[in-house]
Scaffold this motif. Structure first.
Motif, PDB file in Angstrom:
ATOM      1  N   ASP A  30      38.012  51.947   8.352  1.00  0.00           N
ATOM      2  CA  ASP A  30      38.502  53.297   8.612  1.00  0.00           C
ATOM      3  C   ASP A  30      37.365  54.200   9.092  1.00  0.00           C
ATOM      4  OD1 ASP A  30      41.047  52.548   7.921  1.00  0.00           O
ATOM      5  OD2 ASP A  30      40.902  53.285   5.858  1.00  0.00           O
ATOM      6  N   ASP A  33      36.695  53.523  12.744  1.00  0.00           N
ATOM      7  CA  ASP A  33      37.666  54.181  13.609  1.00  0.00           C
ATOM      8  C   ASP A  33      37.356  55.670  13.739  1.00  0.00           C
ATOM      9  OD1 ASP A  33      39.093  51.964  14.362  1.00  0.00           O
ATOM     10  OD2 ASP A  33      40.695  52.229  12.889  1.00  0.00           O
ATOM     11  N   ASP A  34      36.953  56.288  12.642  1.00  0.00           N
ATOM     12  CA  ASP A  34      36.629  57.717  12.682  1.00  0.00           C
ATOM     13  C   ASP A  34      35.372  57.992  13.510  1.00  0.00           C
ATOM     14  OD1 ASP A  34      38.801  58.326  11.118  1.00  0.00           O
ATOM     15  OD2 ASP A  34      37.671  58.310   9.229  1.00  0.00           O
ATOM     16  N   GLY A 206      44.323  54.731  20.711  1.00  0.00           N
ATOM     17  CA  GLY A 206      44.292  53.738  19.646  1.00  0.00           C
ATOM     18  C   GLY A 206      43.025  52.907  19.747  1.00  0.00           C
ATOM     19  N   SER A 208      40.356  52.976  18.022  1.00  0.00           N
ATOM     20  CA  SER A 208      39.280  53.974  18.106  1.00  0.00           C
ATOM     21  C   SER A 208      37.918  53.395  17.769  1.00  0.00           C
ATOM     22  CB  SER A 208      39.597  55.141  17.164  1.00  0.00           C
ATOM     23  OG  SER A 208      40.823  55.738  17.500  1.00  0.00           O
ATOM     24  N   MET A 347      52.099  58.572   8.933  1.00  0.00           N
ATOM     25  CA  MET A 347      50.847  58.945   8.285  1.00  0.00           C
ATOM     26  C   MET A 347      49.792  57.864   8.517  1.00  0.00           C
ATOM     27  SD  MET A 347      51.573  61.856   6.933  1.00  0.00           S
ATOM     28  CE  MET A 347      52.700  62.138   8.326  1.00  0.00           C
ATOM     29  N   ARG A 348      48.578  58.304   8.818  1.00  0.00           N
ATOM     30  CA  ARG A 348      47.512  57.344   9.120  1.00  0.00           C
ATOM     31  C   ARG A 348      47.168  56.452   7.937  1.00  0.00           C
ATOM     32  NH1 ARG A 348      42.307  59.861  11.584  1.00  0.00           N
ATOM     33  NH2 ARG A 348      41.861  57.652  11.881  1.00  0.00           N
ATOM     34  N   GLU A 349      47.452  56.920   6.726  1.00  0.00           N
ATOM     35  CA  GLU A 349      47.088  56.128   5.551  1.00  0.00           C
ATOM     36  C   GLU A 349      47.954  54.878   5.411  1.00  0.00           C
ATOM     37  OE1 GLU A 349      48.665  57.929   1.657  1.00  0.00           O
ATOM     38  OE2 GLU A 349      48.681  59.620   3.060  1.00  0.00           O
ATOM     39  N   GLY A 353      51.404  52.971  10.753  1.00  0.00           N
ATOM     40  CA  GLY A 353      51.079  54.041  11.694  1.00  0.00           C
ATOM     41  C   GLY A 353      49.871  53.707  12.541  1.00  0.00           C
ATOM     42  N   ARG A 354      48.835  53.168  11.901  1.00  0.00           N
ATOM     43  CA  ARG A 354      47.631  52.774  12.638  1.00  0.00           C
ATOM     44  C   ARG A 354      47.954  51.633  13.602  1.00  0.00           C
ATOM     45  NH1 ARG A 354      42.261  53.392  11.295  1.00  0.00           N
ATOM     46  NH2 ARG A 354      43.004  55.355  10.455  1.00  0.00           N
ATOM     47  N   ASP A 358      47.383  51.308  17.703  1.00  0.00           N
ATOM     48  CA  ASP A 358      46.395  50.306  18.084  1.00  0.00           C
ATOM     49  C   ASP A 358      46.993  49.189  18.929  1.00  0.00           C
ATOM     50  OD1 ASP A 358      44.347  51.620  16.830  1.00  0.00           O
ATOM     51  OD2 ASP A 358      44.274  50.306  15.072  1.00  0.00           O
TER      52      ASP A 358
END
Length: 382
Positions: A30, A33-34, A206, A208, A347-349, A353-354, A358
């Motif tokens: 994570d 990605d950030d 996506g 990221s 939600m990204r969590e 969603g991710r 992606d």
């Protein structure tokens, strides 16, 4: 449906992969990605553990293992932890760059580059796509002309995965504009080549953590000994390696789709609405049944493709069939799974969603769905 593709050795290997991913990838994915970049040191660890560069011959520090089932195991387990940025980076290394270096290099080139790949110290990229040339490889405008003991390269590449982090760029360029399909050649451009510059990291919707960039060549001087294979056969080399590239994309697609489906199935059993689990509703069961059936059938095709690749019989057409169908299936499955999650899916969590953002590019890179269908159609009607 029980799969018969794997042996006991592959399942033992799977345990090693799972342990590595939990230890080295899950705590950091994570953050990568950030931050927009994967920690470089992880590739050395991946190589040491056996997740990366297995096909490098033993004399250059690898395992000499070309059985694609091991790659499929890695793709499946990366899908389970939803680390698709890391998965794509490994795919670029093992399914693209390494395939060219293993097949086309001479002895001197192998000694220069393969040990670094085997140790995870060297990272690579494949530079075909240009602003005006994507699926149409004959539209490549980047040029290379011989000047003494060098090739002078001018042009621009775009959407290059690993474009920032790569130490070696396998570059396609036009060496004879009058020779038609025999006018293209491949070169290895090294990191500090004079005249070679990288643009900014491209801002994708996506993947990221996986760096993608534009590359610029302004009178870049590449040593003559960095010609990869024979002059004029570049297009032939690119076409002959597409089945491996597309099988790699297919493997990542089926692994991710299956993992997101499994997570969604558990979610539907646990999430309640109107006083009962949403898995008790007929529409939910219909959606789950459809996805489970489609995934089982798709895995059968993937398994057959892997066996054909290992036997050296996977055709470009059969690879294209798997690439377009299974990446489109991945897109449908993840979209349905997000819908079943309701608002939480956005939600990204939540992994779904991710995975939704992606995975979207899977139907585009490596040849769009439309190009795959055209290739198959031309083969049927020629």
């Amino acid at each position: 449906m029980k799969r018969t593709l794997y042996t006991e050795d592959h399942e033992i290997y799977r345990q090693t992969v799972q342990e590595f991913l939990e230890r080295e990838i899950v705590p950091h994915k994570d953050r990568w990605d950030d931050e927009g970049m994967i920690d470089r040191g992880v590739y050395g660890s991946a190589a040491q553990t056996g997740l990366h560069a297995l096909a490098v011959p033993e004399e250059y520090g690898g395992a000499g293992e070309r059985d694609f089932r091991y790659r499929l195991v890695v793709c499946e387990e990366i899908g389970r932890i939803n680390a698709l940025s890391f998965g794509l980076t490994l795919s670029v290394q093992d399914d693209l760059v390494l395939a060219y270096l293993a097949d086309l290099t001479n002895n001197e080139q192998r000694k220069r580059w393969l040990p670094g790949f085997a140790s995870g110290q060297l990272l690579g990229a494949l530079a075909m796509t240009e602003p005006g040339a994507g699926s149409d490889l004959r539209g490549i405008c980047t040029s290379a002309r011989r000047d003494g003991n060098s090739w002078v390269i001018n042009g621009q590449k775009t959407f290059i995965s690993n474009g920032i982090s790569a130490d070696l760029i396998v570059l396609a360029a036009c060496t004879d504009p009058d020779a038609g399909s025999r006018g293209f050649s491949l070169f290895v451009v090294e990191r500090d080549t004079p005249g070679f510059d990288r643009g900014c990291r491209l801002d994708k919707i996506g993947l990221s953590g996986q760096d993608t960039a534009e590359l610029f060549f302004g009178d870049a001087r590449v040593p003559a000994e960095n010609l990869l294979g024979e002059e004029g056969r570049g297009l032939q080399y690119l076409m002959s390696h597409l089945p491996r590239e597309r099988l790699g994309i297919t493997a990542m697609a089926i692994g991710s789709a299956r993992a997101i489906f499994d997570a969604t199935l558990e979610y539907c059993k646990q999430r309640s609405a109107f006083g009962r689990p949403i898995s008790d509703f007929q529409n939910t069961r219909f959606e789950l049944a459809t996805m489970a059936t489609e995934l089982d059938l798709a895995e059968t095709y993937v398994d057959a493709s892997v066996r054909a690749y290992n036997e050296g019989t996977l055709s470009p057409v059969d690879a294209a069939k798997g690439k377009w169908w299974i990446t489109e299936l991945q897109r449908r499955v993840i979209d349905r799974c997000l819908q079943l999650h309701g608002g939480y899916g956005f939600m990204r969590e939540y992994p779904v969603g991710r995975a939704f953002v992606d995975s979207r590019v899977q139907t585009i890179y490596g040849g769009t769905t439309e190009i795959m269908k055209d290739l198959i159609g031309r083969d049927l009607t020629r």
